[in-house]
Design a protein around this motif. Structure first.
Motif, PDB file in Angstrom:
ATOM      1  N   PHE A  55       0.840  -1.197   0.000  1.00 28.08           N
ATOM      2  CA  PHE A  55       0.000   0.000   0.000  1.00 28.08           C
ATOM      3  C   PHE A  55       0.874   1.246   0.000  1.00 28.08           C
ATOM      4  N   GLU A  56       1.885   1.245   0.855  1.00 31.10           N
ATOM      5  CA  GLU A  56       2.791   2.388   0.954  1.00 31.10           C
ATOM      6  C   GLU A  56       3.478   2.673  -0.374  1.00 31.10           C
ATOM      7  N   GLU A  57       3.872   1.632  -1.073  1.00 36.84           N
ATOM      8  CA  GLU A  57       4.600   1.795  -2.337  1.00 36.84           C
ATOM      9  C   GLU A  57       3.680   1.941  -3.550  1.00 36.84           C
ATOM     10  N   GLY A  58       2.374   1.986  -3.328  1.00 35.67           N
ATOM     11  CA  GLY A  58       1.438   2.256  -4.415  1.00 35.67           C
ATOM     12  C   GLY A  58       1.036   1.050  -5.232  1.00 35.67           C
ATOM     13  N   LYS A  59       1.370  -0.151  -4.773  1.00 32.42           N
ATOM     14  CA  LYS A  59       1.000  -1.361  -5.514  1.00 32.42           C
ATOM     15  C   LYS A  59      -0.399  -1.835  -5.148  1.00 32.42           C
ATOM     16  N   ILE A  60      -0.957  -1.257  -4.101  1.00 31.93           N
ATOM     17  CA  ILE A  60      -2.367  -1.416  -3.740  1.00 31.93           C
ATOM     18  C   ILE A  60      -2.940  -0.005  -3.758  1.00 31.93           C
ATOM     19  N   ALA A  61      -4.011   0.183  -4.504  1.00 26.15           N
ATOM     20  CA  ALA A  61      -4.496   1.534  -4.765  1.00 26.15           C
ATOM     21  C   ALA A  61      -5.260   2.171  -3.616  1.00 26.15           C
ATOM     22  N   THR A  62      -6.084   1.402  -2.910  1.00 24.44           N
ATOM     23  CA  THR A  62      -6.967   2.020  -1.922  1.00 24.44           C
ATOM     24  C   THR A  62      -6.888   1.321  -0.568  1.00 24.44           C
ATOM     25  N   SER A  63      -7.268   2.063   0.457  1.00 20.00           N
ATOM     26  CA  SER A  63      -7.321   1.468   1.792  1.00 20.00           C
ATOM     27  C   SER A  63      -8.439   0.428   1.876  1.00 20.00           C
ATOM     28  N   LYS A  64      -9.439   0.549   1.032  1.00 20.57           N
ATOM     29  CA  LYS A  64     -10.514  -0.452   0.980  1.00 20.57           C
ATOM     30  C   LYS A  64      -9.940  -1.809   0.562  1.00 20.57           C
ATOM     31  N   GLU A  65      -9.006  -1.808  -0.389  1.00 19.51           N
ATOM     32  CA  GLU A  65      -8.359  -3.055  -0.803  1.00 19.51           C
ATOM     33  C   GLU A  65      -7.503  -3.623   0.330  1.00 19.51           C
ATOM     34  N   VAL A  66      -6.825  -2.759   1.071  1.00 22.42           N
ATOM     35  CA  VAL A  66      -6.024  -3.203   2.219  1.00 22.42           C
ATOM     36  C   VAL A  66      -6.930  -3.879   3.234  1.00 22.42           C
ATOM     37  N   LYS A  67      -8.050  -3.245   3.531  1.00 25.09           N
ATOM     38  CA  LYS A  67      -8.999  -3.802   4.494  1.00 25.09           C
ATOM     39  C   LYS A  67      -9.483  -5.175   4.034  1.00 25.09           C
ATOM     40  N   ALA A  68      -9.782  -5.325   2.749  1.00 22.40           N
ATOM     41  CA  ALA A  68     -10.254  -6.609   2.223  1.00 22.40           C
ATOM     42  C   ALA A  68      -9.171  -7.687   2.351  1.00 22.40           C
ATOM     43  N   LEU A  69      -7.923  -7.333   2.059  1.00 24.30           N
ATOM     44  CA  LEU A  69      -6.822  -8.296   2.184  1.00 24.30           C
ATOM     45  C   LEU A  69      -6.608  -8.703   3.643  1.00 24.30           C
ATOM     46  N   LEU A  70      -6.665  -7.738   4.547  1.00 19.96           N
ATOM     47  CA  LEU A  70      -6.511  -8.048   5.969  1.00 19.96           C
ATOM     48  C   LEU A  70      -7.675  -8.902   6.470  1.00 19.96           C
ATOM     49  N   HIS A  71      -8.885  -8.577   6.027  1.00 20.99           N
ATOM     50  CA  HIS A  71     -10.052  -9.361   6.413  1.00 20.99           C
ATOM     51  C   HIS A  71      -9.903 -10.808   5.938  1.00 20.99           C
ATOM     52  N   ALA A  72      -9.464 -10.989   4.707  1.00 14.73           N
ATOM     53  CA  ALA A  72      -9.264 -12.344   4.169  1.00 14.73           C
ATOM     54  C   ALA A  72      -8.201 -13.093   4.969  1.00 14.73           C
ATOM     55  N   HIS A  73      -7.120 -12.417   5.304  1.00 14.02           N
ATOM     56  CA  HIS A  73      -6.040 -13.048   6.068  1.00 14.02           C
ATOM     57  C   HIS A  73      -6.532 -13.516   7.436  1.00 14.02           C
ATOM     58  N   TYR A  74      -7.185 -12.629   8.170  1.00 15.52           N
ATOM     59  CA  TYR A  74      -7.622 -12.980   9.522  1.00 15.52           C
ATOM     60  C   TYR A  74      -8.813 -13.926   9.521  1.00 15.52           C
ATOM     61  N   THR A  75      -9.643 -13.885   8.498  1.00 16.19           N
ATOM     62  CA  THR A  75     -10.732 -14.857   8.368  1.00 16.19           C
ATOM     63  C   THR A  75     -10.150 -16.249   8.169  1.00 16.19           C
ATOM     64  N   LYS A  76      -9.138 -16.351   7.334  1.00 12.27           N
ATOM     65  CA  LYS A  76      -8.472 -17.643   7.101  1.00 12.27           C
ATOM     66  C   LYS A  76      -7.905 -18.192   8.409  1.00 12.27           C
ATOM     67  N   ILE A  77      -7.258 -17.339   9.190  1.00 10.63           N
ATOM     68  CA  ILE A  77      -6.712 -17.766  10.484  1.00 10.63           C
ATOM     69  C   ILE A  77      -7.824 -18.224  11.422  1.00 10.63           C
ATOM     70  N   ALA A  78      -8.907 -17.490  11.472  1.00 10.47           N
ATOM     71  CA  ALA A  78     -10.015 -17.842  12.344  1.00 10.47           C
ATOM     72  C   ALA A  78     -10.627 -19.184  11.950  1.00 10.47           C
ATOM     73  N   LEU A  79     -10.756 -19.414  10.658  1.00 10.08           N
ATOM     74  CA  LEU A  79     -11.327 -20.686  10.183  1.00 10.08           C
ATOM     75  C   LEU A  79     -10.374 -21.846  10.452  1.00 10.08           C
ATOM     76  N   GLU A  80      -9.088 -21.611  10.369  1.00  7.44           N
ATOM     77  CA  GLU A  80      -8.113 -22.660  10.661  1.00  7.44           C
ATOM     78  C   GLU A  80      -8.132 -23.031  12.135  1.00  7.44           C
ATOM     79  N   ASP A  81      -8.395 -22.061  12.993  1.00  5.25           N
ATOM     80  CA  ASP A  81      -8.418 -22.299  14.435  1.00  5.25           C
ATOM     81  C   ASP A  81      -9.659 -23.084  14.865  1.00  5.25           C
ATOM     82  N   ASN A  82     -10.707 -23.058  14.043  1.00  6.14           N
ATOM     83  CA  ASN A  82     -11.960 -23.763  14.404  1.00  6.14           C
ATOM     84  C   ASN A  82     -11.973 -25.118  13.869  1.00  6.14           C
TER      85      ASN A  82
END
Length: 82
Positions: A55-82
């Motif tokens: 995001f800092e280097e401009g390879k991700i355009a918006t903070s909305k995309e960052v939020k979606a990537l973080l959500h996907a990452h932590y959702t995956k972790i949560a599903l693995e823990d269950n």
């Protein structure tokens, strides 16, 4: 430093999606944020740091995309823990 499968699959030739001015602004904000984390002794998550760097280097355009990537990452972790 270990790299995740996601990081290993990303190439450095991805396009820059924002202006140079926007990249400079993001770098200043990131510098200040990391400084605050260091002062408060908050560790940086190495599994998500690449998202913020992209995001800092401009390879991700918006903070909305960052939020979606973080959500996907932590959702995956949560599903693995269950």
């Amino acid at each position: 430093m270990n790299t995740t499968k996601f990081e290993a699959s990303i190439t450095d030739d991805r396009p820059i999606l924002v202006s140079k001015q926007e990249i400079e602004k993001r770098r200043r904000i990131n510098f200040d944020t990391l400084g605050s984390f260091a002062v408060d002794n908050i560790p940086i998550n190495p599994d998500t740091q690449h998202i913020f760097q992209d995001f800092e280097e401009g390879k991700i355009a918006t903070s909305k995309e960052v939020k979606a990537l973080l959500h996907a990452h932590y959702t995956k972790i949560a599903l693995e823990d269950n």
